[in-house]
Design an enzyme around this catalytic site. Structure first.
Site, PDB file in Angstrom:
ATOM      1  N   ASP A 189      -0.121  -3.206  12.476  1.00  0.00           N
ATOM      2  CA  ASP A 189       0.235  -3.696  11.145  1.00  0.00           C
ATOM      3  C   ASP A 189       0.392  -5.215  11.205  1.00  0.00           C
ATOM      4  O   ASP A 189       1.337  -5.731  11.811  1.00  0.00           O
ATOM      5  CB  ASP A 189       1.542  -3.043  10.674  1.00  0.00           C
ATOM      6  CG  ASP A 189       1.862  -3.383   9.233  1.00  0.00           C
ATOM      7  OD1 ASP A 189       2.065  -4.575   8.925  1.00  0.00           O
ATOM      8  OD2 ASP A 189       1.926  -2.457   8.408  1.00  0.00           O
ATOM      9  N   THR A 222      -1.139   7.634  -0.879  1.00  0.00           N
ATOM     10  CA  THR A 222      -2.433   7.546  -1.560  1.00  0.00           C
ATOM     11  C   THR A 222      -3.347   6.472  -0.975  1.00  0.00           C
ATOM     12  O   THR A 222      -4.553   6.470  -1.251  1.00  0.00           O
ATOM     13  CB  THR A 222      -2.228   7.243  -3.050  1.00  0.00           C
ATOM     14  OG1 THR A 222      -1.648   5.921  -3.182  1.00  0.00           O
ATOM     15  CG2 THR A 222      -1.298   8.259  -3.696  1.00  0.00           C
ATOM     16  N   ASP A 227       3.814  -6.678   9.835  1.00  0.00           N
ATOM     17  CA  ASP A 227       4.948  -6.452  10.732  1.00  0.00           C
ATOM     18  C   ASP A 227       4.861  -7.337  11.970  1.00  0.00           C
ATOM     19  O   ASP A 227       5.873  -7.892  12.425  1.00  0.00           O
ATOM     20  CB  ASP A 227       5.002  -4.983  11.154  1.00  0.00           C
ATOM     21  CG  ASP A 227       5.547  -4.078  10.056  1.00  0.00           C
ATOM     22  OD1 ASP A 227       6.256  -4.596   9.172  1.00  0.00           O
ATOM     23  OD2 ASP A 227       5.263  -2.873  10.095  1.00  0.00           O
ATOM     24  N   ARG A 264       0.827  -1.201   0.000  1.00  0.00           N
ATOM     25  CA  ARG A 264       0.000   0.000   0.000  1.00  0.00           C
ATOM     26  C   ARG A 264       0.862   1.252   0.000  1.00  0.00           C
ATOM     27  O   ARG A 264       1.744   1.406   0.833  1.00  0.00           O
ATOM     28  CB  ARG A 264      -0.920   0.003   1.228  1.00  0.00           C
ATOM     29  CG  ARG A 264      -1.893   1.170   1.244  1.00  0.00           C
ATOM     30  CD  ARG A 264      -2.953   1.014   2.292  1.00  0.00           C
ATOM     31  NE  ARG A 264      -2.452   1.166   3.652  1.00  0.00           N
ATOM     32  CZ  ARG A 264      -3.237   1.333   4.715  1.00  0.00           C
ATOM     33  NH1 ARG A 264      -4.552   1.341   4.558  1.00  0.00           N
ATOM     34  NH2 ARG A 264      -2.719   1.465   5.912  1.00  0.00           N
TER      35      ARG A 264
END
Length: 209
Positions: free
Chosen positions: A200, A108, A203, A104
């Site tokens: 995340d 944006t 991660d 990602r």
């Protein structure tokens, strides 16, 4: 409009709570994601069509039910989706495994594709796309687009946690794709992360942060 199923089984909710805890380490996080995918897989596959066939037991001939279409594909969205793939594959060991790689753009929030490898007969398979998080929905929408363009006619999306914004975006883009989640959280924050979420997922799965 696509159906959204929240899997509220007590074991699913318990393990999801452990997953959210910021003190859960990478090893336990990976194990929990695997276990959650396996548990959720029962709900995801419960409406697969069956057909009757005749077999012989040690006692006599009898009519039994088997899957009408044993061709199933599991497609994780890399990299976090890898954490869910083994759980689903443990439930359906004869399934074929595809991969769609995306990351990602932090500015944006749109996905950038970098890899795609799907079973050559994907058009004949029930396809289960897996990704722990359904946040903006952009990555899931792109993954469904890729799988549809490859010919798949029946697609399910399985995520651990979803934001309402992501569910809405998916339903607008692909109303024929049913969505399965363990929780619909409150919202997205200004950075496109699910709140309260679990951080995340990639991660935390791979210990990269």
């Amino acid at each position: 409009m696509s159906k959204v199923t929240v899997i509220d089984h007590p074991l699913v909710q318990h393990k999801l709570s452990l997953l959210r805890d910021k003190n859960t380490g990478a090893k336990s996080f990976r194990e929990l994601v695997n276990e959650l995918a396996l548990l959720m897989g029962y709900e995801v596959t419960k409406n697969l069509p069956l057909k009757e066939t005749v077999i012989e037991t040690p006692m006599q001939e009898t009519t039994v039910k088997v899957l009408e279409n044993e061709k199933i594909a599991v497609v994780p969205i890399l990299r976090a989706g890898l954490g869910m793939a083994d759980g689903i594959m443990n439930l359906i060991p004869n399934a074929k495994l595809g991969h769609i790689g995306m990351y990602r753009n932090p500015d944006t929030l749109m996905p950038t594709s970098y890899y795609c490898k799907l079973p050559p007969d994907i058009s004949e398979r029930e396809t289960i796309i897996v990704d722990p998080m359904l946040a903006t929905g952009n990555s899931a929408i792109e993954a469904v687009k890729v799988v549809k363009e490859a010919g798949s006619q029946s697609i399910r999306l399985v995520c651990l946690i979803a934001a309402p914004e992501g569910i809405y975006a998916m339903q607008i883009a692909y109303p024929d794709v049913d969505i399965y989640v363990a929780s619909i959280d409150t919202k997205l924050n200004e950075h496109g992360y699910i709140v309260p979420g679990l951080g995340d997922a990639g991660d935390r799965l791979f210990g990269t942060k």
